[in-house]
Design an enzyme around this catalytic site. Structure first.
Site, short mmCIF file in Angstrom:
data_model
loop_
_atom_site.label_atom_id
_atom_site.label_comp_id
_atom_site.label_asym_id
_atom_site.label_seq_id
_atom_site.Cartn_x
_atom_site.Cartn_y
_atom_site.Cartn_z
N ARG A 30 34.00 50.94 51.93
CA ARG A 30 33.50 49.58 51.71
C ARG A 30 31.95 49.35 52.17
NH1 ARG A 30 38.26 47.09 54.68
NH2 ARG A 30 39.96 47.21 53.21
N ARG A 34 31.13 42.81 53.44
CA ARG A 34 30.63 41.51 53.77
C ARG A 34 29.79 41.57 55.19
NH1 ARG A 34 36.53 38.72 54.24
NH2 ARG A 34 37.07 40.78 54.00
N ARG A 43 27.36 37.56 46.54
CA ARG A 43 28.72 37.02 46.13
C ARG A 43 28.62 35.59 46.10
NH1 ARG A 43 34.54 38.47 49.29
NH2 ARG A 43 35.68 36.53 48.38
N ASP A 80 37.10 47.02 42.84
CA ASP A 80 38.59 46.63 43.53
C ASP A 80 39.60 47.72 43.19
OD1 ASP A 80 39.48 44.56 45.76
OD2 ASP A 80 41.28 44.88 44.18
N TYR A 157 51.36 46.17 45.34
CA TYR A 157 50.92 45.00 45.26
C TYR A 157 51.39 44.03 44.18
CZ TYR A 157 46.92 46.19 48.54
OH TYR A 157 46.02 46.22 49.66
#
Length: 361
Positions: A30, A34, A43, A80, A157
């Site tokens: 990652r 963020r 974003r 992702d 998921y």
């Protein structure tokens, strides 16, 4: 086939092949995320996380952002792990503060039987286009890593409808209807193989499979419902001993101890480790047959830089002398980390690791 400039920094690829390097290569899971203000700006401009992923120019932009700040040894595709289920029609979205959600989770045998393997050139074309664009924009600076979620993790998921902690629906399905779970895992395995092969063809120079939830399984269930399918992926993507082969990294978070021996037998080039597994013990368990990637606890990046340097030194010492180590976190960097703390880590690895690659006195 597209012609690319020669690779200027091949430390990662050499380490994954267990070849000598001048210092331990480092990249961070990652690393485009963020914690970077420039990522947050991109974003916001995109309007949503999915728009950021599905616009190749923006995915390229954020993939390159950490490389402009830090002397990292690899770029990893910004995407992702849930792109495959989304391409299968489950309707992926991200809710701020809640994570991924599927509009149409798997709730019946009919839902599973209706799934088809998506065509990477059609339903996942935006990812493949992003790989090609990023590879071109890197211009040989560092290698590009492509990735996918593992079949078991994707299944979790898809069945739960999003993230979770107990995975009660997925575990109930494997216990009550193991044949149906295997049917789901089979179609996902075929999808992962096609997806990673397409990323490789588009320019990815290493591949990683994220089995984020492999460690939640009991040992016999891990072997049946996760490891079996990782073996198929490794066999399908293997390229023998060719010097230009694209290395494969398997990261099964929490699948430590004796599982590492089995994972090393899959034919993968490297295993990613989380912070609960010692590197020296992992070397012993795998017999130095694979490279090892990891494994600093991501939470330690909240410490002050001097402490981060000491922890990096401890990770390097735990692996010890010789090739085959890729420095990374034991999981993804978290959003509240200060960028300068990651800078301190990358600098520490660059300064401290050469001694572990120099000839012994």
């Amino acid at each position: 086939m597209t012609s690319h400039p020669p690779l200027l920094n091949d430390r990662l690829l050499r380490a994954l092949r267990r070849q000598p390097v001048d210092r331990t290569p480092v990249w961070i899971m990652r690393q485009a995320g963020r914690y970077l203000p420039e990522y947050r700006a991109s974003r916001e401009r995109a309007g949503s996380f999915m728009a950021l992923c599905q616009t190749p120019e923006l995915a390229c932009e954020v993939t390159l952002q950490p490389l402009a700040r830090f002397p990292l040894d690899a770029a990893i595709l910004f995407s992702d792990i849930l792109t495959i289920p989304d391409a299968m029609g489950l309707g992926l979205s991200f809710v701020e503060g809640e994570g991924p959600r599927f509009a149409r989770p798997l709730r019946s045998a009919a839902d599973i039987e209706a799934l088809a393997v998506p065509d990477p050139a059609v339903e996942l074309r935006y990812v493949i286009d992003a790989v090609s664009l990023i590879r071109r924009e890197l211009a040989g600076k560092v290698p590009l890593i492509g990735f996918s979620g593992s079949p078991w993790t994707l299944a979790c998921y898809m069945i739960e409808g999003g993230g979770g902690t107990d995975f009660r629906r997925a575990k109930a399905l494997l216990a009550e209807q193991p044949e149906l779970m295997h049917r789901l895992l089979d179609v996902l395995t075929r999808a992962v193989i096609d997806y990673l092969a397409a990323q490789r063809a588009a320019g990815a120079q290493a591949l990683q499979v994220f089995d984020s939830w492999g460690g939640v399984l009991a040992p016999h269930h891990f072997r049946e419902f996760s490891l079996r399918y990782l073996e198929r992926i490794a066999a399908a993507l293997g390229q023998g001993d060719a010097p230009d082969r694209v290395p494969l990294i398997l990261f099964a978070k929490g699948a430590n101890g004796s599982h590492l021996t089995a994972l090393a037998d899959t034919g993968a080039d490297a295993l990613g480790l989380d912070w609960t597994q010692g590197l020296a013990e992992a070397r012993r368990l795998t017999g130095d047959r694979v490279a090892l990637q990891g494994n600093l606890d991501p939470a330690l990046l909240y410490a002050e830089p001097g402490a981060i340097e000491r922890e990096a030194a401890a990770v390097l010492a735990d692996y010890g002398r010789g090739p085959g180590h890729v420095f990374n976190l034991g999981h993804g960097i978290t959003p509240q980390v200060r960028p300068e703390h990651l800078g301190a880590l990358v600098d520490a690895v660059a300064r401290l690791s050469p001694r572990w690659h120099a000839p012994a006195d």
